[in-house]
Enzyme design. Structure first.
Site, PDB file in Angstrom:
ATOM      1  N   LEU A   1       0.394  -1.028  -0.593  1.00 15.17           N
ATOM      2  CA  LEU A   1       0.222  -0.190  -0.143  1.00 15.17           C
ATOM      3  C   LEU A   1       0.798   1.162   0.035  1.00 15.17           C
ATOM      4  O   LEU A   1       1.679   1.550   1.156  1.00 15.17           O
ATOM      5  CB  LEU A   1      -0.451  -0.412   0.846  1.00 15.17           C
ATOM      6  CG  LEU A   1      -1.517  -1.073   2.033  1.00 15.17           C
ATOM      7  CD1 LEU A   1      -2.541  -1.077   3.031  1.00 15.17           C
ATOM      8  CD2 LEU A   1      -2.567  -1.622   0.513  1.00 15.17           C
ATOM      9  N   ARG A   2       0.589   2.202  -0.744  1.00 17.54           N
ATOM     10  CA  ARG A   2       1.141   3.342  -0.877  1.00 17.54           C
ATOM     11  C   ARG A   2       0.149   4.908   0.018  1.00 17.54           C
ATOM     12  O   ARG A   2      -0.628   4.880  -0.099  1.00 17.54           O
ATOM     13  CB  ARG A   2       1.203   4.388  -2.483  1.00 17.54           C
ATOM     14  CG  ARG A   2       2.621   2.928  -3.055  1.00 17.54           C
ATOM     15  CD  ARG A   2       1.867   3.768  -4.389  1.00 17.54           C
ATOM     16  NE  ARG A   2       0.554   3.378  -5.046  1.00 17.54           N
ATOM     17  CZ  ARG A   2       0.205   3.947  -5.820  1.00 17.54           C
ATOM     18  NH1 ARG A   2       0.080   4.980  -6.555  1.00 17.54           N
ATOM     19  NH2 ARG A   2      -0.978   3.573  -6.488  1.00 17.54           N
ATOM     20  N   GLU A   3       0.953   4.829   0.994  1.00 15.61           N
ATOM     21  CA  GLU A   3       0.085   5.156   1.758  1.00 15.61           C
ATOM     22  C   GLU A   3       0.062   7.248   0.353  1.00 15.61           C
ATOM     23  O   GLU A   3       0.082   7.786  -0.400  1.00 15.61           O
ATOM     24  CB  GLU A   3       0.778   6.811   2.942  1.00 15.61           C
ATOM     25  CG  GLU A   3       2.040   5.725   3.425  1.00 15.61           C
ATOM     26  CD  GLU A   3       2.704   6.801   4.930  1.00 15.61           C
ATOM     27  OE1 GLU A   3       2.078   7.738   4.871  1.00 15.61           O
ATOM     28  OE2 GLU A   3       3.087   5.886   4.988  1.00 15.61           O
TER      29      GLU A   3
ATOM     30  N   CYS B   1       9.385   3.711   4.726  1.00 16.97           N
ATOM     31  CA  CYS B   1       9.100   2.270   4.479  1.00 16.97           C
ATOM     32  C   CYS B   1      10.493   2.078   3.944  1.00 16.97           C
ATOM     33  O   CYS B   1      11.086   1.044   4.345  1.00 16.97           O
ATOM     34  CB  CYS B   1       8.110   2.031   3.140  1.00 16.97           C
ATOM     35  SG  CYS B   1       6.502   1.915   4.306  1.00 16.97           S
TER      36      CYS B   1
HETATM   37  C1  UDX Z   1       5.858   2.833  -0.502  1.00 18.22           C
HETATM   38  C2  UDX Z   1       5.926   1.302  -1.383  1.00 18.22           C
HETATM   39  O1  UDX Z   1       5.192   1.905  -2.870  1.00 18.22           O
HETATM   40  C3  UDX Z   1       4.925   0.371  -1.365  1.00 18.22           C
HETATM   41  O2  UDX Z   1       4.226  -0.561  -2.086  1.00 18.22           O
HETATM   42  C4  UDX Z   1       4.855   0.004   0.527  1.00 18.22           C
HETATM   43  O3  UDX Z   1       4.223  -0.792   0.628  1.00 18.22           O
HETATM   44  C5  UDX Z   1       5.035   0.755   0.920  1.00 18.22           C
HETATM   45  O4  UDX Z   1       6.302   1.938   1.622  1.00 18.22           O
HETATM   46  P1  UDX Z   1       4.766   4.899   0.592  1.00 18.22           P
HETATM   47  O5  UDX Z   1       6.186   4.610   1.248  1.00 18.22           O
HETATM   48  O6  UDX Z   1       3.222   5.136   1.030  1.00 18.22           O
HETATM   49  O7  UDX Z   1       5.094   3.197  -0.146  1.00 18.22           O
HETATM   50  O8  UDX Z   1       5.932   5.703  -0.698  1.00 18.22           O
HETATM   51  P2  UDX Z   1       5.884   6.457  -2.121  1.00 18.22           P
HETATM   52  O9  UDX Z   1       4.699   6.484  -3.159  1.00 18.22           O
HETATM   53  O10 UDX Z   1       6.266   4.897  -2.788  1.00 18.22           O
HETATM   54  O11 UDX Z   1       7.030   7.494  -2.680  1.00 18.22           O
HETATM   55  C6  UDX Z   1       7.989   6.772  -1.551  1.00 18.22           C
HETATM   56  C7  UDX Z   1       9.153   7.660  -2.049  1.00 18.22           C
HETATM   57  O12 UDX Z   1       9.804   8.099  -2.954  1.00 18.22           O
HETATM   58  C8  UDX Z   1       8.704   9.604  -1.657  1.00 18.22           C
HETATM   59  O13 UDX Z   1       9.451   9.829  -0.433  1.00 18.22           O
HETATM   60  C9  UDX Z   1       8.067   9.587  -2.960  1.00 18.22           C
HETATM   61  O14 UDX Z   1       8.629  11.091  -2.855  1.00 18.22           O
HETATM   62  C10 UDX Z   1       9.782   8.894  -3.356  1.00 18.22           C
HETATM   63  N1  UDX Z   1       9.767   8.867  -4.824  1.00 18.22           N
HETATM   64  C11 UDX Z   1       9.117   8.327  -5.398  1.00 18.22           C
HETATM   65  C12 UDX Z   1      10.482   9.397  -5.426  1.00 18.22           C
HETATM   66  O15 UDX Z   1      11.320  10.510  -4.864  1.00 18.22           O
HETATM   67  N2  UDX Z   1      10.581   9.447  -7.016  1.00 18.22           N
HETATM   68  C13 UDX Z   1      10.429   8.460  -7.590  1.00 18.22           C
HETATM   69  O16 UDX Z   1       9.722   8.508  -9.403  1.00 18.22           O
HETATM   70  C14 UDX Z   1       8.570   8.049  -6.968  1.00 18.22           C
END
Ligand code: UDX
Length: 439
Positions: free
Chosen positions: A153-155, A260
């Site tokens: 799950l993505r927040e 995460c």
């Molecule tokens: C993540 C995973 O996507 C999810 O599948 C898992 O179960 C939990 O961890 P989440 O922590 O909610 O979810 O955030 P996510 O949307 O994956 O983004 C993580 C970080 O990466 C954020 O800080 C975001 O800004 C950064 N990010 C994301 C980037 O810098 N570039 C990108 O292209 C994508």
């Protein structure tokens, strides 16, 4: 089906509410009495779009119950999801103490067959250890099954992700466990991958490590872009259109944060080292991200020579948009560093300011993005909340002492910002890219 959820944090609440929405009878348990009292009044302790109405509707219809009593939760159903926290220790290793407590209580309490499912993110082979933990406190020779069903799950998108998953991973060791879980998820009509338990556990860590690797990869490419005049947004698009690569998670910026990625990467590196494997690739992913997280500071120092006595605006505090979660947020570490350098900070975030005030009380929390920019020597866009695209940028520019705009998420149109008179800096798209941006 009747389902017990042990641990009503982010994952437990979303999982419990969504299972209830699918028509199951769910009991969510947490040992924090304030949290349960809050939930019982129809309120939700976290900000997640759509979660509050989902919980309210299902609680009103009697499909979603809350309790602080773990024994009640264990006795409530034959299907128990463990969703307790698995935070990192100092050395990166996963702290499994909360899971251990649950395992012991399950062993002490159960009187009949249970299927116990790991939902929390855990290192591979945790189920083996948990089985021993349960058996040690078990009276008699009761039967139970363990399974691994990692969450992805993505927040900010958690309900959508639960209801429309790319895949559901079921790590099982018996037919009975497999058929129960298949039946449970049947209404979602999603691709199911059934594996052994160890593979399922590993899929979670490997998925998050891979996504973090994509981000660090494009951030490293962004550095090359800056030195050559290429535009990383275009490079990412061109690379990502290759179906084998894909365009997702190739947004260059000031690094990944959250609860995460940083923790799971550390845990995976630690786990590998315990197995005598030096996972250098993941160490580099982490190293690139650590450097990236200080990028705005490095650039501002260069532009302003010193940060002492300077006033810096911060747009966005949460680790990403659509959440109030500040865990691992780049904005927070940036603010702390700015304060250490003697700068003063004016910050604005649409939902995370209340949380931030308790962690960093000494900065100015602005009433809107304009207020945050007023009188500033520079503004850093740290989180790409949609509101930051809809501003009257001329008003913003006029209110600033010096119109330096550091777009840490490549969220704004560089050409437009430059035309408005900003000293615009993105990540991997220097002013040299001005011509390219126009094409
Ligand atoms: C993540 C995973 O996507 C999810 O599948 C898992 O179960 C939990 O961890 P989440 O922590 O909610 O979810 O955030 P996510 O949307 O994956 O983004 C993580 C970080 O990466 C954020 O800080 C975001 O800004 C950064 N990010 C994301 C980037 O810098 N570039 C990108 O292209 C994508």
């Amino acid at each position: 089906m009747k389902i017990s959820i042990i641990g009503s944090g982010y994952v437990g609440l979303v999982t419990g509410a969504c299972f209830a929405e699918l028509g199951h009878q769910v009991l969510c348990m947490d040992d924090n009495p304030q949290k349960i009292a809050f939930l019982n009044t129809g309120k939700v302790p976290i900000y997640e779009p759509g979660l509050e109405p989902l919980i309210k509707a299902n609680a009103e219809e009697g499909r979603l119950l809350f309790s602080t009593n773990i024994q009640e939760a264990i006795n409530y159903s034959d299907l128990i999801f463990i969703c307790v926290g698995t935070p990192p220790k100092e050395n990166g290793e996963t702290d499994l103490s909360a899971i251990e407590v649950v395992g012991k209580r399950i062993g002490e309490t159960i009187k009949s067959y249970k299927l116990i499912v790991e939902k929390s993110t855990v290192p591979v082979e945790t189920a083996k250890w948990l089985e021993k933990t349960i058996r040690t406190s078990l009276r008699g020779t009761l039967e139970f099954d363990l399974a691994s069903n990692p969450e992805f799950l993505r927040e900010g998108n958690a309900i959508h992700d639960f209801m429309h998953p790319d895949r559901i991973v079921l790590g099982v060791s018996s037919e009975r466990a497999g058929s129960t879980l298949v039946k449970l998820y049947e209404p979602l009509n999603a691709p199911l991958l059934m594996t052994d338990i160890e593979s399922a556990e590993l899929i979670k860590h490997a998925s998050n490590a891979f996504l973090a690797m994509k981000i660090s990869f494009i951030n490293a490419v962004a550095e090359v872009c800056e030195k050559t005049g290429a535009d990383v947004m275009k490079v990412a698009k061109g690379v990502g259109l290759d179906a084998r690569i894909g365009t997702a998670f190739l947004n260059a910026g000031i690094g990944y944060g959250g609860a995460c990625f940083p923790k799971d990467l550390d845990a995976f590196i630690h786990l590998a080292s315990e197995l005598d494997i030096d996972f250098k690739l993941l160490k580099s992913v982490k190293e690139i991200n650590d450097r990236q997280r200080t990028l705005s500071l490095t650039k501002l120092k260069k532009l302003l020579s010193s940060l002492s006595q300077k006033q810096i605006g911060i747009w966005g505090l949460s680790f990403k948009p659509h959440t109030d979660d500040l865990r691992g947020a780049v904005a927070l570490s940036t603010i702390q560093a700015l304060l250490r350098e003697g700068a003063s900070v004016r910050a604005y975030d649409p939902v995370a300011m209340e949380n931030a005030k308790s962690q960093i009380p000494s900065i100015y929390y602005a009433k809107d993005p304009y207020d945050a920019a007023t009188g500033c020597d520079a503004v850093i866009l740290a989180t790409e909340w949609p509101i930051f695209k809809q501003l009257n940028f001329l008003t913003v520019k006029k209110s600033m002492r010096r119109p330096i705009l550091f777009d840490g998420r490549n969220f704004l149109n560089p050409l437009r910002m430059i035309d408005l008179g900003f000293e615009y800096h993105g990540v991997g798209r220097t002013p040299l890219a001005r011509m390219n941006a126009a094409l």
